[in-house]
Design a protein around this motif. Structure first.
Motif, PDB file in Angstrom:
ATOM      1  N   ALA A  64       0.818  -1.216   0.000  1.00 45.54           N
ATOM      2  CA  ALA A  64       0.000   0.000   0.000  1.00 45.54           C
ATOM      3  C   ALA A  64       0.851   1.266   0.000  1.00 45.54           C
ATOM      4  N   SER A  65       0.352   2.295  -0.689  1.00 46.73           N
ATOM      5  CA  SER A  65       1.024   3.592  -0.648  1.00 46.73           C
ATOM      6  C   SER A  65       0.825   4.247   0.720  1.00 46.73           C
ATOM      7  N   ASP A  66      -0.242   3.867   1.422  1.00 45.61           N
ATOM      8  CA  ASP A  66      -0.509   4.347   2.777  1.00 45.61           C
ATOM      9  C   ASP A  66      -0.734   3.134   3.678  1.00 45.61           C
ATOM     10  N   PRO A  67       0.353   2.553   4.203  1.00 51.17           N
ATOM     11  CA  PRO A  67       0.231   1.328   4.992  1.00 51.17           C
ATOM     12  C   PRO A  67      -0.679   1.464   6.213  1.00 51.17           C
ATOM     13  N   GLU A  68      -0.656   2.613   6.878  1.00 48.90           N
ATOM     14  CA  GLU A  68      -1.509   2.769   8.061  1.00 48.90           C
ATOM     15  C   GLU A  68      -2.987   2.723   7.693  1.00 48.90           C
ATOM     16  N   ALA A  69      -3.353   3.326   6.577  1.00 44.76           N
ATOM     17  CA  ALA A  69      -4.739   3.247   6.111  1.00 44.76           C
ATOM     18  C   ALA A  69      -5.078   1.811   5.732  1.00 44.76           C
ATOM     19  N   ALA A  70      -4.136   1.108   5.111  1.00 45.14           N
ATOM     20  CA  ALA A  70      -4.357  -0.289   4.727  1.00 45.14           C
ATOM     21  C   ALA A  70      -4.571  -1.163   5.956  1.00 45.14           C
ATOM     22  N   VAL A  71      -3.863  -0.863   7.040  1.00 43.00           N
ATOM     23  CA  VAL A  71      -4.058  -1.609   8.287  1.00 43.00           C
ATOM     24  C   VAL A  71      -5.499  -1.453   8.754  1.00 43.00           C
ATOM     25  N   GLY A  72      -6.050  -0.251   8.657  1.00 42.03           N
ATOM     26  CA  GLY A  72      -7.422  -0.009   9.072  1.00 42.03           C
ATOM     27  C   GLY A  72      -8.448  -0.746   8.246  1.00 42.03           C
ATOM     28  N   GLU A  73      -8.065  -1.197   7.056  1.00 40.22           N
ATOM     29  CA  GLU A  73      -8.979  -1.916   6.165  1.00 40.22           C
ATOM     30  C   GLU A  73      -8.877  -3.439   6.292  1.00 40.22           C
ATOM     31  N   GLU A  85      -1.971  -1.538  16.893  1.00 42.74           N
ATOM     32  CA  GLU A  85      -1.183  -1.324  18.098  1.00 42.74           C
ATOM     33  C   GLU A  85       0.282  -1.061  17.742  1.00 42.74           C
ATOM     34  N   ALA A  86       0.796  -1.817  16.790  1.00 44.89           N
ATOM     35  CA  ALA A  86       2.187  -1.623  16.366  1.00 44.89           C
ATOM     36  C   ALA A  86       2.383  -0.246  15.729  1.00 44.89           C
ATOM     37  N   CYS A  87       1.394   0.209  14.967  1.00 45.74           N
ATOM     38  CA  CYS A  87       1.477   1.533  14.340  1.00 45.74           C
ATOM     39  C   CYS A  87       1.437   2.640  15.386  1.00 45.74           C
ATOM     40  N   ALA A  88       0.735   2.412  16.478  1.00 46.33           N
ATOM     41  CA  ALA A  88       0.580   3.432  17.517  1.00 46.33           C
ATOM     42  C   ALA A  88       1.826   3.572  18.375  1.00 46.33           C
TER      43      ALA A  88
END
Length: 89
Positions: A64-73, A85-88
């Protein structure tokens, strides 16, 4: 302290994870096609399916170009929670 992976390696890892997901899914489908195996090993077949899904989700995040957004999906709740949790942190 560990260093981050070079960004250029992420697509290669994502592609490898996607290929492993496909292989795992194919193995599960082959095993499910045998009714005796499916009846005796349903929990294990479900685990194979979950592994395949997890590999696909991880590949999607890495690509993903935006991995954090991809995590949310991510559809798998426990995987999403662990990565959020890892992103935070």
């Amino acid at each position: 302290m560990s260093q981050a992976l070079p960004q250029g390696i992420h697509p290669a890892i994502a592609q490898s994870l996607g290929a492993l997901a496909s292989d795992t899914e194919g193995m599960g489908l082959a095993l499910c096609s045998d009714p005796d195996i499916a009846a005796r090993h349903m929990e294990q077949l479900q685990a194979i399916d979950r592994i395949s899904q997890s590999l696909r989700e991880l590949a999607r995040v890495l690509a993903a170009s935006d991995p954090e957004a991809a995590v949310g999906e991510i559809c798998l709740g426990d995987l999403r929670a662990a990565l959020e949790e890892a992103c935070a942190s």
